[in-house]
Design a protein around this motif. Structure first.
Motif, PDB file in Angstrom:
ATOM      1  N   ALA A 113     100.477  33.230  18.510  1.00 22.09           N
ATOM      2  CA  ALA A 113     100.034  34.175  17.416  1.00 22.09           C
ATOM      3  C   ALA A 113      98.923  33.372  16.409  1.00 22.09           C
ATOM      4  O   ALA A 113      98.231  34.156  15.971  1.00 22.09           O
ATOM      5  N   ARG A 114      99.003  32.142  16.026  1.00 24.73           N
ATOM      6  CA  ARG A 114      97.928  31.593  15.237  1.00 24.73           C
ATOM      7  C   ARG A 114      96.621  31.415  16.059  1.00 24.73           C
ATOM      8  O   ARG A 114      95.534  31.488  15.410  1.00 24.73           O
ATOM      9  N   LYS A 115      96.765  31.288  17.374  1.00 24.05           N
ATOM     10  CA  LYS A 115      95.296  31.207  18.036  1.00 24.05           C
ATOM     11  C   LYS A 115      94.738  32.547  18.047  1.00 24.05           C
ATOM     12  O   LYS A 115      93.380  32.485  17.998  1.00 24.05           O
ATOM     13  N   GLY A 116      95.437  33.669  18.126  1.00 26.85           N
ATOM     14  CA  GLY A 116      95.091  34.815  18.131  1.00 26.85           C
ATOM     15  C   GLY A 116      95.342  35.720  19.454  1.00 26.85           C
ATOM     16  O   GLY A 116      95.269  35.456  20.265  1.00 26.85           O
ATOM     17  N   ILE A 117      95.922  37.012  19.210  1.00 31.18           N
ATOM     18  CA  ILE A 117      96.310  37.731  20.434  1.00 31.18           C
ATOM     19  C   ILE A 117      95.788  38.595  20.895  1.00 31.18           C
ATOM     20  O   ILE A 117      96.024  39.676  21.570  1.00 31.18           O
ATOM     21  N   SER A 118      94.463  39.130  20.478  1.00 33.53           N
ATOM     22  CA  SER A 118      93.584  40.036  20.961  1.00 33.53           C
ATOM     23  C   SER A 118      93.421  39.837  22.404  1.00 33.53           C
ATOM     24  O   SER A 118      93.414  41.074  23.135  1.00 33.53           O
ATOM     25  N   PRO A 119      93.663  38.802  23.053  1.00 35.79           N
ATOM     26  CA  PRO A 119      93.560  38.853  24.750  1.00 35.79           C
ATOM     27  C   PRO A 119      94.584  39.460  24.881  1.00 35.79           C
ATOM     28  O   PRO A 119      94.626  40.191  26.121  1.00 35.79           O
ATOM     29  N   ILE A 120      95.773  39.300  24.551  1.00 38.76           N
ATOM     30  CA  ILE A 120      96.953  40.027  25.088  1.00 38.76           C
ATOM     31  C   ILE A 120      97.021  41.401  25.019  1.00 38.76           C
ATOM     32  O   ILE A 120      97.105  42.092  25.923  1.00 38.76           O
ATOM     33  N   ILE A 121      96.313  42.082  23.960  1.00 37.83           N
ATOM     34  CA  ILE A 121      96.300  43.339  23.751  1.00 37.83           C
ATOM     35  C   ILE A 121      95.378  44.040  24.610  1.00 37.83           C
ATOM     36  O   ILE A 121      95.362  44.970  25.192  1.00 37.83           O
ATOM     37  N   ASP A 122      94.097  43.080  24.888  1.00 41.62           N
ATOM     38  CA  ASP A 122      93.023  43.628  25.760  1.00 41.62           C
ATOM     39  C   ASP A 122      93.622  43.745  27.078  1.00 41.62           C
ATOM     40  O   ASP A 122      93.440  44.835  27.703  1.00 41.62           O
ATOM     41  N   VAL A 123      94.523  43.030  27.617  1.00 41.30           N
ATOM     42  CA  VAL A 123      94.959  43.092  28.968  1.00 41.30           C
ATOM     43  C   VAL A 123      95.841  44.174  29.216  1.00 41.30           C
ATOM     44  O   VAL A 123      95.789  44.943  30.272  1.00 41.30           O
ATOM     45  N   TYR A 124      96.771  44.288  28.223  1.00 43.91           N
ATOM     46  CA  TYR A 124      97.519  45.488  28.248  1.00 43.91           C
ATOM     47  C   TYR A 124      97.002  46.828  28.292  1.00 43.91           C
ATOM     48  O   TYR A 124      97.421  47.738  28.726  1.00 43.91           O
TER      49      TYR A 124
END
Length: 407
Positions: A113-124
């Motif tokens: 979460a502190r690293k950044g969760i945009s990759p998670i959202i992008d994949v989904y």
């Protein structure tokens, strides 16, 4: 003429028979897929770590009776330089194709979460095999540990976790459900701030990772929802308490049903009475007063009195008005606490930026460069319309009846 009709009829029958006899060309047999009920994402050793809670069909079938023979799910993890590369590596150790359409929840570890969760959202959002309505949770520890917990009442832990979120969202309102598409929209909003509820392992006992724990009537450890993670764009920047989150729900008009506790006086520190709110709404209106923006919050709520621990007769008009005033003051204090916390973090999780932008686009362009500083100073004015629709069978509180008997 009859010959033509016979030919047409024969051709039609042949076509229907072909359709009935033809199987689905792109079907996938159930025994070839691994149904994922929940996933977790962590950041570990400069790599993304994706964990999967896979359902074991034979362990959740009803043919086994009451005997607990096998864990209902299998949890395993894969690593990669990106989310998709980690998911791709699941085929190296899983004999079935991963199937994410039934994925209920995604747990994000604090490190990720502190690293950044945009990759998670992008994949989904890009995957046709995933749902953008999946619920998001953030964990103070490793997300995988949450998936490993065996929970009572529900056979599939991922489903139990999702039901916890929905139950809290609908009945109490302290922690609101956040789905993936909602987070994506809030990240792209004018303020760029959003929140995600927290889940953590509560208790001092042994973690419930074995089905042996289900054979007892008491659990020393359990999953519990707690704080609210505050995100700036896609990064976790801080935490708010569940109490502060409750005030946010009132401010943002996200309360549908809840039980509100209130004291007997305006400055009372103890809550001795309770009302079940069955209908509530909050209208936020930005108003420019002498060059300064003020947010006017108009709250309307109604419900049933559940508990009366005060010496107030709610059956009388003056008693009812007194209680309604106390309820309004309680809500006002909740909203003020939440606003002060958000302002101390300079985190516009309330969406005030969007309100002003829609009200006056030109004014917003001037405020936008220094909005975080401006938000920290913005004022709010509140008004309340509270209606106690039902006081129950007793017109007076039991405490009041006892007091009257003593005199």
């Amino acid at each position: 003429m009859r010959t033509k009709r016979r030919v047409v009829l024969t051709g039609l029958i042949s076509f229907v028979i072909c359709c009935l006899c033809t199987s689905c060309w792109d079907r996938t047999e159930l025994n070839k897929i691994a149904i994922t009920a929940a996933t977790a994402v962590d950041w570990e050793d400069d790599h993304w770590k994706v964990s999967y809670q896979v359902v074991i069909p034979q362990s959740i079938s009803s043919t086994g009776g009451m005997a607990i023979q096998q864990a209902p799910v299998l949890v395993f993890s894969t690593n990669g330089d990106s989310i998709q590369s980690a998911v791709q590596r699941a085929s190296l150790e899983m004999p079935r194709t991963m199937f994410f359409a039934h994925n209920r929840v995604v747990v994000i570890g604090e490190s990720a979460a502190r690293k950044g969760i945009s990759p998670i959202i992008d994949v989904y959002l890009r995957s046709a095999n995933s749902r953008e309505t999946v619920s998001l949770l953030v964990s103070r520890d490793e997300g995988r540990k949450i998936l490993e917990q065996i929970l009572p009442l529900e056979k599939i832990p991922g489903a139990a976790l999702r039901n916890m979120v929905l139950n809290e969202d609908k009945t109490d309102g302290n922690l609101k459900q956040v789905m993936l598409y909602q987070l994506a929209m809030r990240m792209a909003s004018d303020s760029g701030y959003s929140t995600i509820p927290e889940v953590f392992i509560s208790g001092q006992g042994v973690e419930s990772t074995s089905i042996e724990n289900l054979k007892g009537t008491n659990f020393d450890t359990k999953l519990k929802m707690g704080r609210i993670g505050v995100f700036q764009k896609d990064k976790l920047v801080g935490w708010m308490t569940g109490h502060e989150g409750y005030g946010l729900s009132w401010l943002k008009g996200e309360i549908s049903q809840t039980t509100l506790f209130f004291g007997c006086t305006e400055k009372s520190e103890k809550s001795r009475s309770a009302i079940r709110i069955t209908k509530a709404s909050t209208k936020l209106t930005p108003v420019n007063i002498q060059g300064k923006w003020v947010i006017q919050a108009a709250v309307k709520a109604s419900g049933q009195l559940l508990e009366n621990g005060c010496l107030i007769d709610a059956s009388k008009p003056e008693g009812s008005r007194e209680m309604e005033k106390l309820i309004g003051e309680t809500i006002s204090e909740l909203m003020s606490i939440s606003l002060r916390k958000a302002q101390s973090m300079k985190a516009d999780v309330l969406g005030f930026a969007g309100l002003i932008h829609r009200k006056d686009p030109k004014a917003w362009e001037k405020l936008k460069p220094d909005w975080e500083e401006y938000f920290a100073q913005i004022q709010m004015e509140s008004s309340f319309q509270i209606d106690i629709e039902n006081i129950g069978m007793n017109s007076k509180s039991v405490k009041q009846l006892i007091e009257n008997d003593n005199h």
